[in-house]
Design an enzyme around this catalytic site. Structure first.
Site, PDB file in Angstrom:
ATOM      1  N   LYS A  16     -55.494 -25.773   3.698  1.00  0.00           N
ATOM      2  CA  LYS A  16     -54.549 -25.012   4.521  1.00  0.00           C
ATOM      3  C   LYS A  16     -55.256 -23.953   5.381  1.00  0.00           C
ATOM      4  CE  LYS A  16     -50.647 -25.749   1.359  1.00  0.00           C
ATOM      5  NZ  LYS A  16     -49.486 -25.125   0.680  1.00  0.00           N
ATOM      6  N   ASN A  67     -51.724 -20.742  -0.207  1.00  0.00           N
ATOM      7  CA  ASN A  67     -52.304 -21.158  -1.484  1.00  0.00           C
ATOM      8  C   ASN A  67     -53.351 -22.263  -1.321  1.00  0.00           C
ATOM      9  OD1 ASN A  67     -50.576 -23.219  -0.930  1.00  0.00           O
ATOM     10  ND2 ASN A  67     -49.289 -22.973  -2.743  1.00  0.00           N
ATOM     11  N   GLU A  96     -47.255 -39.632   3.079  1.00  0.00           N
ATOM     12  CA  GLU A  96     -47.983 -38.531   3.708  1.00  0.00           C
ATOM     13  C   GLU A  96     -49.275 -39.029   4.354  1.00  0.00           C
ATOM     14  OE1 GLU A  96     -48.290 -35.570   0.581  1.00  0.00           O
ATOM     15  OE2 GLU A  96     -46.154 -35.115   0.700  1.00  0.00           O
ATOM     16  N   TYR A 152     -42.875 -31.028   6.060  1.00  0.00           N
ATOM     17  CA  TYR A 152     -42.243 -30.239   4.998  1.00  0.00           C
ATOM     18  C   TYR A 152     -40.714 -30.360   5.028  1.00  0.00           C
ATOM     19  CZ  TYR A 152     -46.535 -27.961   3.355  1.00  0.00           C
ATOM     20  OH  TYR A 152     -47.763 -27.696   2.795  1.00  0.00           O
ATOM     21  N   HIS A 168     -52.761 -28.335  -0.262  1.00  0.00           N
ATOM     22  CA  HIS A 168     -51.571 -29.150  -0.526  1.00  0.00           C
ATOM     23  C   HIS A 168     -52.022 -30.416  -1.223  1.00  0.00           C
ATOM     24  CE1 HIS A 168     -47.978 -31.644   0.078  1.00  0.00           C
ATOM     25  NE2 HIS A 168     -48.837 -32.603   0.386  1.00  0.00           N
ATOM     26  N   ARG A 189     -53.531 -32.694  -8.477  1.00  0.00           N
ATOM     27  CA  ARG A 189     -52.552 -31.631  -8.806  1.00  0.00           C
ATOM     28  C   ARG A 189     -53.128 -30.700  -9.878  1.00  0.00           C
ATOM     29  NH1 ARG A 189     -48.067 -30.884  -5.601  1.00  0.00           N
ATOM     30  NH2 ARG A 189     -47.008 -29.986  -7.405  1.00  0.00           N
ATOM     31  N   THR A 214     -48.376 -23.700  -7.999  1.00  0.00           N
ATOM     32  CA  THR A 214     -48.069 -23.271  -6.628  1.00  0.00           C
ATOM     33  C   THR A 214     -48.381 -21.786  -6.430  1.00  0.00           C
ATOM     34  OG1 THR A 214     -46.253 -24.861  -6.678  1.00  0.00           O
ATOM     35  CG2 THR A 214     -46.250 -23.259  -4.872  1.00  0.00           C
TER      36      THR A 214
HETATM   37  P1  GDP Z   1     -46.679 -27.432  -4.173  1.00  0.00           P
HETATM   38  O1  GDP Z   1     -46.317 -28.870  -4.411  1.00  0.00           O
HETATM   39  O2  GDP Z   1     -47.364 -26.784  -5.351  1.00  0.00           O
HETATM   40  O3  GDP Z   1     -47.455 -27.210  -2.891  1.00  0.00           O
HETATM   41  O4  GDP Z   1     -45.313 -26.599  -4.035  1.00  0.00           O
HETATM   42  P2  GDP Z   1     -43.914 -26.902  -3.286  1.00  0.00           P
HETATM   43  O5  GDP Z   1     -43.826 -28.331  -2.848  1.00  0.00           O
HETATM   44  O6  GDP Z   1     -42.831 -26.355  -4.149  1.00  0.00           O
HETATM   45  O7  GDP Z   1     -43.979 -25.960  -1.987  1.00  0.00           O
HETATM   46  C1  GDP Z   1     -44.674 -26.362  -0.835  1.00  0.00           C
HETATM   47  C2  GDP Z   1     -45.411 -25.163  -0.275  1.00  0.00           C
HETATM   48  O8  GDP Z   1     -44.455 -24.188   0.147  1.00  0.00           O
HETATM   49  C3  GDP Z   1     -46.293 -24.411  -1.276  1.00  0.00           C
HETATM   50  O9  GDP Z   1     -47.556 -24.987  -1.484  1.00  0.00           O
HETATM   51  C4  GDP Z   1     -46.391 -23.042  -0.628  1.00  0.00           C
HETATM   52  O10 GDP Z   1     -47.355 -23.046   0.443  1.00  0.00           O
HETATM   53  C5  GDP Z   1     -44.989 -22.874  -0.037  1.00  0.00           C
HETATM   54  N1  GDP Z   1     -44.088 -22.158  -0.959  1.00  0.00           N
HETATM   55  C6  GDP Z   1     -43.573 -22.583  -2.150  1.00  0.00           C
HETATM   56  N2  GDP Z   1     -42.782 -21.662  -2.715  1.00  0.00           N
HETATM   57  C7  GDP Z   1     -42.780 -20.616  -1.845  1.00  0.00           C
HETATM   58  C8  GDP Z   1     -42.143 -19.340  -1.852  1.00  0.00           C
HETATM   59  O11 GDP Z   1     -41.399 -18.985  -2.780  1.00  0.00           O
HETATM   60  N3  GDP Z   1     -42.386 -18.531  -0.768  1.00  0.00           N
HETATM   61  C9  GDP Z   1     -43.195 -18.891   0.263  1.00  0.00           C
HETATM   62  N4  GDP Z   1     -43.387 -18.025   1.292  1.00  0.00           N
HETATM   63  N5  GDP Z   1     -43.816 -20.079   0.304  1.00  0.00           N
HETATM   64  C10 GDP Z   1     -43.621 -20.925  -0.737  1.00  0.00           C
END
Ligand code: GDP
Length: 140
Positions: free
Chosen positions: A11, A114, A128, A51, A117, A87, A93
């Site tokens: 990222k 973070n 994807e 997304y 992805h 993962r 996350t």
């Molecule tokens: P991942 O599979 O661990 O990447 O998590 P998710 O699919 O739930 O979320 C996708 C991405 O959205 C995450 O990697 C973060 O960059 C972002 N994200 C997730 N939760 C939050 C949140 O509560 N706040 C913000 N600002 N970004 C978030």
């Protein structure tokens, strides 16, 4: 376990801090092979589609803004049980919850920035990968 492929993104917070090689080394040390990779600057439309599953979430606009704030490196990783392995190496996350030694624990700046992805299933990985790569771009 079988050899499979997953989709990964380094990222903008990672590319900004010049961590591409450092994070790739963690993948390779853990048995994941980088079989396709390119550095791109995602358009807003691309990020919104990628997304799309999060469209209704409160953080969607922030997330799209972040993912288009600088270059990213999109990748296809191959290895035994690659989706779950990737993962596991990424970590939770939210870096505050990520296990010691995971990429997010070591490098993430926040729950949003973070660093990486990773696809959450083999089915999503295939979708994807196809969104960013042609079959001929992937050399196993
Ligand atoms: P991942 O599979 O661990 O990447 O998590 P998710 O699919 O739930 O979320 C996708 C991405 O959205 C995450 O990697 C973060 O960059 C972002 N994200 C997730 N939760 C939050 C949140 O509560 N706040 C913000 N600002 N970004 C978030």
């Amino acid at each position: 376990m079988a050899t499979e492929r997953t989709f990964s993104i380094l990222k903008p917070d990672a590319t900004r801090r010049n961590l591409t090689g450092t994070i790739n080394a963690v993948f390779e040390e853990n048995g994941l092979r980088i079989v396709a990779q390119k550095r791109i600057h995602m358009s807003r439309a691309q990020a919104e589609t990628f997304y799309g599953v999060h469209r209704e979430r409160g953080f969607f606009n922030d997330l799209v803004g972040f993912m288009t704030s600088g270059p990213v490196v999109v990748q296809v990783l191959e290895g035994e049980d690659a989706v779950a392995k990737h993962r596991e190496i990424m970590g939770a996350t939210n870096p505050a919850n990520a296990a010691e030694g995971t990429i997010r624990k070591m490098f993430a700046e926040s729950i949003e920035a973070n660093s990486v992805h990773g696809s959450d299933s083999a089915e999503n990985a295939a979708t994807e990968i196809a969104y960013f790569f042609a079959g001929t771009d992937i050399v196993g």
